[in-house]
Design a protein around this motif. Structure first.
Motif, PDB file in Angstrom:
ATOM      1  N   LEU A 121       6.332 -42.138 -21.743  1.00  0.00           N
ATOM      2  CA  LEU A 121       7.484 -41.255 -21.542  1.00  0.00           C
ATOM      3  C   LEU A 121       8.221 -41.642 -20.261  1.00  0.00           C
ATOM      4  CD1 LEU A 121       6.057 -37.789 -22.690  1.00  0.00           C
ATOM      5  CD2 LEU A 121       7.561 -39.356 -23.933  1.00  0.00           C
ATOM      6  N   ASN A 122       8.096 -42.904 -19.910  1.00  0.00           N
ATOM      7  CA  ASN A 122       8.777 -43.463 -18.742  1.00  0.00           C
ATOM      8  C   ASN A 122       9.700 -44.578 -19.229  1.00  0.00           C
ATOM      9  OD1 ASN A 122       9.105 -45.570 -16.589  1.00  0.00           O
ATOM     10  ND2 ASN A 122       8.061 -44.021 -15.350  1.00  0.00           N
ATOM     11  N   ASP A 123      10.980 -44.460 -18.963  1.00  0.00           N
ATOM     12  CA  ASP A 123      11.948 -45.424 -19.500  1.00  0.00           C
ATOM     13  C   ASP A 123      11.732 -46.843 -18.972  1.00  0.00           C
ATOM     14  OD1 ASP A 123      13.373 -43.766 -21.248  1.00  0.00           O
ATOM     15  OD2 ASP A 123      14.587 -42.954 -19.623  1.00  0.00           O
ATOM     16  N   THR A 124      11.221 -46.968 -17.757  1.00  0.00           N
ATOM     17  CA  THR A 124      10.944 -48.301 -17.210  1.00  0.00           C
ATOM     18  C   THR A 124       9.854 -48.984 -18.022  1.00  0.00           C
ATOM     19  OG1 THR A 124      11.589 -47.596 -14.981  1.00  0.00           O
ATOM     20  CG2 THR A 124      10.238 -49.584 -15.161  1.00  0.00           C
ATOM     21  N   ASP A 125       8.798 -48.233 -18.346  1.00  0.00           N
ATOM     22  CA  ASP A 125       7.720 -48.775 -19.186  1.00  0.00           C
ATOM     23  C   ASP A 125       8.248 -49.192 -20.549  1.00  0.00           C
ATOM     24  OD1 ASP A 125       5.947 -48.155 -17.141  1.00  0.00           O
ATOM     25  OD2 ASP A 125       5.261 -46.283 -18.091  1.00  0.00           O
ATOM     26  N   LEU A 126       9.070 -48.347 -21.134  1.00  0.00           N
ATOM     27  CA  LEU A 126       9.580 -48.607 -22.490  1.00  0.00           C
ATOM     28  C   LEU A 126      10.433 -49.873 -22.533  1.00  0.00           C
ATOM     29  CD1 LEU A 126      10.492 -44.943 -23.495  1.00  0.00           C
ATOM     30  CD2 LEU A 126       8.562 -46.295 -24.338  1.00  0.00           C
ATOM     31  N   LEU A 129       8.195 -52.933 -22.409  1.00  0.00           N
ATOM     32  CA  LEU A 129       7.511 -53.164 -23.676  1.00  0.00           C
ATOM     33  C   LEU A 129       8.465 -53.530 -24.806  1.00  0.00           C
ATOM     34  CD1 LEU A 129       5.063 -50.108 -23.496  1.00  0.00           C
ATOM     35  CD2 LEU A 129       4.518 -52.510 -23.001  1.00  0.00           C
ATOM     36  N   ASN A 130       9.771 -53.448 -24.536  1.00  0.00           N
ATOM     37  CA  ASN A 130      10.816 -53.680 -25.540  1.00  0.00           C
ATOM     38  C   ASN A 130      10.749 -52.664 -26.678  1.00  0.00           C
ATOM     39  OD1 ASN A 130      13.150 -55.159 -26.353  1.00  0.00           O
ATOM     40  ND2 ASN A 130      11.954 -56.192 -27.937  1.00  0.00           N
ATOM     41  N   ARG A 131      10.439 -51.416 -26.323  1.00  0.00           N
ATOM     42  CA  ARG A 131      10.525 -50.344 -27.305  1.00  0.00           C
ATOM     43  C   ARG A 131      11.988 -49.972 -27.502  1.00  0.00           C
ATOM     44  NH1 ARG A 131       6.505 -49.559 -30.550  1.00  0.00           N
ATOM     45  NH2 ARG A 131       7.040 -47.359 -30.761  1.00  0.00           N
ATOM     46  N   ARG A 132      12.343 -49.543 -28.709  1.00  0.00           N
ATOM     47  CA  ARG A 132      13.749 -49.266 -29.020  1.00  0.00           C
ATOM     48  C   ARG A 132      14.184 -47.867 -28.605  1.00  0.00           C
ATOM     49  NH1 ARG A 132      14.299 -48.993 -34.287  1.00  0.00           N
ATOM     50  NH2 ARG A 132      12.197 -49.510 -34.967  1.00  0.00           N
ATOM     51  N   HIS A 133      13.239 -46.995 -28.299  1.00  0.00           N
ATOM     52  CA  HIS A 133      13.583 -45.616 -27.985  1.00  0.00           C
ATOM     53  C   HIS A 133      13.520 -45.344 -26.479  1.00  0.00           C
ATOM     54  CE1 HIS A 133       9.144 -45.580 -28.323  1.00  0.00           C
ATOM     55  NE2 HIS A 133       9.211 -44.669 -27.364  1.00  0.00           N
ATOM     56  N   ALA A 138      11.716 -39.923 -27.456  1.00  0.00           N
ATOM     57  CA  ALA A 138      10.298 -39.765 -27.767  1.00  0.00           C
ATOM     58  C   ALA A 138       9.901 -38.290 -27.793  1.00  0.00           C
ATOM     59  CB  ALA A 138       9.456 -40.518 -26.732  1.00  0.00           C
ATOM     60  N   MET A 139      10.312 -37.548 -26.779  1.00  0.00           N
ATOM     61  CA  MET A 139       9.978 -36.122 -26.733  1.00  0.00           C
ATOM     62  C   MET A 139      10.675 -35.354 -27.856  1.00  0.00           C
ATOM     63  SD  MET A 139       9.677 -35.256 -22.649  1.00  0.00           S
ATOM     64  CE  MET A 139      11.155 -36.102 -22.107  1.00  0.00           C
ATOM     65  N   LYS A 140      11.896 -35.727 -28.143  1.00  0.00           N
ATOM     66  CA  LYS A 140      12.638 -35.082 -29.231  1.00  0.00           C
ATOM     67  C   LYS A 140      11.950 -35.334 -30.569  1.00  0.00           C
ATOM     68  CE  LYS A 140      17.201 -34.979 -31.461  1.00  0.00           C
ATOM     69  NZ  LYS A 140      18.532 -35.640 -31.544  1.00  0.00           N
ATOM     70  N   LEU A 166      -0.496 -44.674 -10.344  1.00  0.00           N
ATOM     71  CA  LEU A 166      -1.383 -43.584 -10.766  1.00  0.00           C
ATOM     72  C   LEU A 166      -0.585 -42.298 -10.963  1.00  0.00           C
ATOM     73  CD1 LEU A 166      -4.561 -44.103  -8.542  1.00  0.00           C
ATOM     74  CD2 LEU A 166      -4.121 -44.907 -10.858  1.00  0.00           C
ATOM     75  N   GLN A 167       0.364 -42.060 -10.068  1.00  0.00           N
ATOM     76  CA  GLN A 167       1.188 -40.860 -10.190  1.00  0.00           C
ATOM     77  C   GLN A 167       2.028 -40.908 -11.469  1.00  0.00           C
ATOM     78  OE1 GLN A 167       3.743 -40.050  -6.827  1.00  0.00           O
ATOM     79  NE2 GLN A 167       4.907 -38.479  -7.920  1.00  0.00           N
ATOM     80  N   GLY A 168       2.614 -42.079 -11.741  1.00  0.00           N
ATOM     81  CA  GLY A 168       3.434 -42.221 -12.945  1.00  0.00           C
ATOM     82  C   GLY A 168       2.638 -42.015 -14.218  1.00  0.00           C
ATOM     83  N   TRP A 169       1.410 -42.545 -14.237  1.00  0.00           N
ATOM     84  CA  TRP A 169       0.535 -42.375 -15.402  1.00  0.00           C
ATOM     85  C   TRP A 169       0.132 -40.912 -15.566  1.00  0.00           C
ATOM     86  CZ3 TRP A 169      -0.750 -43.424 -19.945  1.00  0.00           C
ATOM     87  CH2 TRP A 169      -2.014 -43.202 -20.491  1.00  0.00           C
ATOM     88  N   GLU A 170      -0.178 -40.266 -14.463  1.00  0.00           N
ATOM     89  CA  GLU A 170      -0.556 -38.859 -14.516  1.00  0.00           C
ATOM     90  C   GLU A 170       0.596 -38.005 -15.041  1.00  0.00           C
ATOM     91  OE1 GLU A 170      -3.406 -35.967 -11.892  1.00  0.00           O
ATOM     92  OE2 GLU A 170      -2.154 -37.417 -10.830  1.00  0.00           O
ATOM     93  N   GLU A 171       1.802 -38.295 -14.600  1.00  0.00           N
ATOM     94  CA  GLU A 171       2.975 -37.562 -15.084  1.00  0.00           C
ATOM     95  C   GLU A 171       3.177 -37.794 -16.586  1.00  0.00           C
ATOM     96  OE1 GLU A 171       6.127 -38.972 -12.622  1.00  0.00           O
ATOM     97  OE2 GLU A 171       5.558 -37.715 -10.890  1.00  0.00           O
ATOM     98  N   ASN A 172       2.921 -39.012 -17.014  1.00  0.00           N
ATOM     99  CA  ASN A 172       3.007 -39.352 -18.434  1.00  0.00           C
ATOM    100  C   ASN A 172       2.091 -38.454 -19.268  1.00  0.00           C
ATOM    101  OD1 ASN A 172       4.458 -41.127 -20.067  1.00  0.00           O
ATOM    102  ND2 ASN A 172       3.576 -42.945 -19.128  1.00  0.00           N
TER     103      ASN A 172
END
Length: 375
Positions: A121-126, A129-133, A138-140, A166-172
């Motif tokens: 649920l982090n746009d930088t990660d997405l 990974l070359n995810r399209r969303h 994702a939440m919607k 670690l903070q970013g993963w925890e927020e995820n």
């Protein structure tokens, strides 16, 4: 009981971490579905008439199928297989493919469980990974699935990503848990040969987290899911009570399953089969009634190693009584000897005659299992 896996081999684009078989040319979808239906009819004897309790549309991207196409496939399966009274029927979905109307349609068609590929649920990660969303999509996708009437929703997450704090993963995790899903599959990033991320790593353009960082992320995952009542029933899978995946569990409990479609695998306790990983060959050979799969007849050693590899991943563990009664004594003695080191190291816990991975053992499960495999 048994299960049926249906591989939908099409994707609009390839994720940078993915090495699963898929193609982006969507012109063959109708021919492919026709071939799937033929294979389903021709291979119905593989499950020996065992009741089917799980039907799973995986991929690729099954949410590229429309309701009519899903109906076609399900009608063939229901017509030619013995289906249990309340089967689990899952469809993997990408957040950018779905809408509340689509959800309502597939729910009416017989899909009663969703596996939504959030990954993050982090746009930088997405983007990495070359995810399209996006994270918002994702939440919607989850909220609209609930509004459409789905009450059994699983989501996929990935950790161990480059740049993930670690903070970013925890927020995820906290955001995902706030969505009130019933099941979470969480996988550590694995860099597979031939993927874009593998190329970036070899070029020195990708920095992976340290083992200590990955372990810390894993511990955060276990802690937060446990606090919300999730049962850690398999190394990468967490579910609320009564929501364990029937499909996933079939792999870990040596339940027979039939894989339909390109590159799909099958297992019935006697043999393993894997279909050709080529769309054109698969379609042509099913049309011409030619062979489109390879097969391996399982030896006693194969069956034992399969049992260890799958059972030790779960909360039910590896049953030494079962091994002693089912396989040659020399194998039992070898495993019992090799298990001692991991008991002393705290990687395994003994519960009566069963051995179960400890929390620390789960993180190094590959190494533990490798030591117990009979060669």
């Amino acid at each position: 009981m048994s299960g049926i896996y249906i591989h939908i081999s099409f994707c609009k684009s390839k994720c940078f971490y993915c090495d699963f078989f898929s193609v982006s040319n969507l012109t063959h979808v109708e021919k492919y579905i026709s071939a799937l239906k033929k294979e389903a009819v021709e291979r119905k004897e593989y499950l020996h008439n065992k009741p089917v309790s799980s039907i799973y549309f995986g991929g690729g991207t099954p949410s590229l199928l429309n309701t009519e196409q899903i109906n076609e496939i399900l009608e063939i399966i229901y017509a030619h297989y013995k289906i249990s009274e309340c089967p689990e029927v899952t469809l993997e979905a990408n957040p950018d493919d779905v809408s509340i109307n689509y959800y309502k349609e597939i729910l009416s068609a017989g899909i009663n469980r969703l596996s939504i590929g959030l990954q993050s649920l982090n746009d930088t990660d997405l983007k990495l990974l070359n995810r399209r969303h996006t994270s918002a999509q994702a939440m919607k996708a989850v909220v609209e699935a609930q509004e459409a009437g789905f009450r059994n929703i699983s989501v996929d997450l990935m950790y161990g990503l480059p740049g993930m704090s670690l903070q970013g993963w925890e927020e995820n995790i906290e955001k995902v848990l706030a969505l009130n899903v019933q099941h979470i599959s969480a996988y550590h990033l694995s860099i597979e040969a031939g993927t874009v991320l593998s190329d970036l790593l070899h070029k020195g353009q990708l920095i992976l987290p340290t083992d200590d960082d990955s372990l810390a992320q894993y511990k955060i995952l276990v802690k937060h899911t446990k606090e919300k009542g999730f049962i850690h029933y398999e190394i990468s899978n967490f579910a609320l009570e009564n929501y364990f995946s029937e499909h996933n569990s079939s792999y870990w409990k040596q339940t027979s399953y039939l894989g339909l479609g390109c590159a799909a695998h099958s297992y019935n306790g006697i043999s393993r089969r894997w279909n050709v990983a080529d769309i054109n060959t698969y379609i042509q050979n099913t049309d011409d009634r030619k062979n489109f799969y390879e097969e391996e007849i399982l030896s006693e050693k194969d069956k034992l190693n399969d049992y260890i590899l799958t059972s030790l991943r779960t909360i039910w563990g590896t049953d030494m009584n079962y091994i002693k009664k089912t396989f040659p004594e020399k194998y039992f003695k070898t495993i019992l000897k090799n298990i001692q080191h991991h008991l002393m190291a705290g990687n395994l816990i003994q519960s009566e005659e069963k051995f179960i991975l400890s929390d620390s053992g789960k993180f190094i499960s590959d190494a533990v299992i490798r030591d117990l495999i009979v060669v």
